[in-house]
Design a protein around this motif. Structure first.
Motif, PDB file in Angstrom:
ATOM      1  N   ASN A 156      65.024   4.605   5.349  1.00 45.47           N
ATOM      2  CA  ASN A 156      65.216   3.354   6.075  1.00 45.47           C
ATOM      3  C   ASN A 156      63.872   2.749   6.477  1.00 45.47           C
ATOM      4  N   THR A 157      62.940   3.589   6.866  1.00 44.26           N
ATOM      5  CA  THR A 157      61.610   3.114   7.254  1.00 44.26           C
ATOM      6  C   THR A 157      60.918   2.402   6.092  1.00 44.26           C
ATOM      7  N   ILE A 158      60.931   3.022   4.905  1.00 38.12           N
ATOM      8  CA  ILE A 158      60.278   2.366   3.762  1.00 38.12           C
ATOM      9  C   ILE A 158      61.056   1.118   3.356  1.00 38.12           C
ATOM     10  N   ASN A 159      62.362   1.149   3.462  1.00 40.67           N
ATOM     11  CA  ASN A 159      63.168  -0.024   3.136  1.00 40.67           C
ATOM     12  C   ASN A 159      62.758  -1.210   4.001  1.00 40.67           C
ATOM     13  N   LEU A 160      62.595  -0.986   5.289  1.00 41.72           N
ATOM     14  CA  LEU A 160      62.187  -2.060   6.199  1.00 41.72           C
ATOM     15  C   LEU A 160      60.775  -2.552   5.878  1.00 41.72           C
TER      16      LEU A 160
ATOM     17  N   GLN B 194      60.776  -4.861   2.938  1.00 47.67           N
ATOM     18  CA  GLN B 194      61.413  -6.147   3.188  1.00 47.67           C
ATOM     19  C   GLN B 194      60.552  -7.080   4.034  1.00 47.67           C
ATOM     20  N   ASP B 195      59.416  -6.591   4.514  1.00 49.06           N
ATOM     21  CA  ASP B 195      58.530  -7.428   5.318  1.00 49.06           C
ATOM     22  C   ASP B 195      58.144  -8.685   4.546  1.00 49.06           C
ATOM     23  N   LYS B 196      58.270  -9.818   5.190  1.00 46.56           N
ATOM     24  CA  LYS B 196      57.895 -11.077   4.535  1.00 46.56           C
ATOM     25  C   LYS B 196      56.384 -11.242   4.573  1.00 46.56           C
ATOM     26  N   GLY B 197      55.857 -11.874   3.555  1.00 43.57           N
ATOM     27  CA  GLY B 197      54.435 -12.181   3.519  1.00 43.57           C
ATOM     28  C   GLY B 197      53.551 -11.087   2.971  1.00 43.57           C
TER      29      GLY B 197
ATOM     30  N   ILE C 178      51.915  -8.152  -3.473  1.00 48.21           N
ATOM     31  CA  ILE C 178      52.364  -7.088  -4.373  1.00 48.21           C
ATOM     32  C   ILE C 178      51.486  -5.845  -4.220  1.00 48.21           C
ATOM     33  N   ILE C 179      50.212  -6.049  -3.936  1.00 46.73           N
ATOM     34  CA  ILE C 179      49.307  -4.912  -3.752  1.00 46.73           C
ATOM     35  C   ILE C 179      49.699  -4.123  -2.509  1.00 46.73           C
ATOM     36  N   GLU C 180      50.065  -4.820  -1.441  1.00 48.07           N
ATOM     37  CA  GLU C 180      50.504  -4.145  -0.219  1.00 48.07           C
ATOM     38  C   GLU C 180      51.815  -3.398  -0.451  1.00 48.07           C
ATOM     39  N   LEU C 181      52.727  -3.994  -1.215  1.00 49.26           N
ATOM     40  CA  LEU C 181      54.001  -3.341  -1.510  1.00 49.26           C
ATOM     41  C   LEU C 181      53.796  -2.094  -2.371  1.00 49.26           C
TER      42      LEU C 181
END
Length: 104
Positions: free
Chosen positions: A22-26, A29-32, A35-38
């Motif tokens: 759940n932590t990684i899922n949230l 889903q962070d806006k902004g 792709i490098i951060e994701l």
């Protein structure tokens, strides 16, 4: 089921691993986020899964608070295998991200 010790221990593991998922899922889903951060979030989680697996092998339940309460009924090998399976699923599902990480 609530009297079955193995089932309760499995439920404790499921509770703990669901919390981490759940932590990684949230985070994903962070806006902004770029792709490098994701990709960084996914790679960090894969590293965390490996760490949890290694710690579980050494009988360290730091990342599993619910499972810690079930220690006498635990079969560590089962949960190590489950973590390996989850890690494998992440490798497969985020395979393209690993290719992009080499470019960035």
């Amino acid at each position: 089921m609530l009297k079955n010790e193995k089932w309760l221990t499995d439920l404790a593991f499921l509770t703990d691993i669901t919390m981490h998922l759940n932590t990684i899922n949230l985070e994903l889903q962070d806006k902004g986020k770029t792709i490098i951060e994701l990709i960084s979030v996914v790679n960090a989680f894969k590293s965390k899964l490996q760490l949890m697996k290694d710690q579980l092998k050494g009988k360290d339940l730091k990342h599993f608070p619910s499972l810690k309460t079930r220690i006498p009924q635990m079969n560590y090998d089962t949960y190590e295998a489950e973590l390996s399976n989850i890690l494998g699923q992440f490798e497969m599902r985020f395979y393209d991200c690993s290719k992009l990480a080499n470019i960035a």
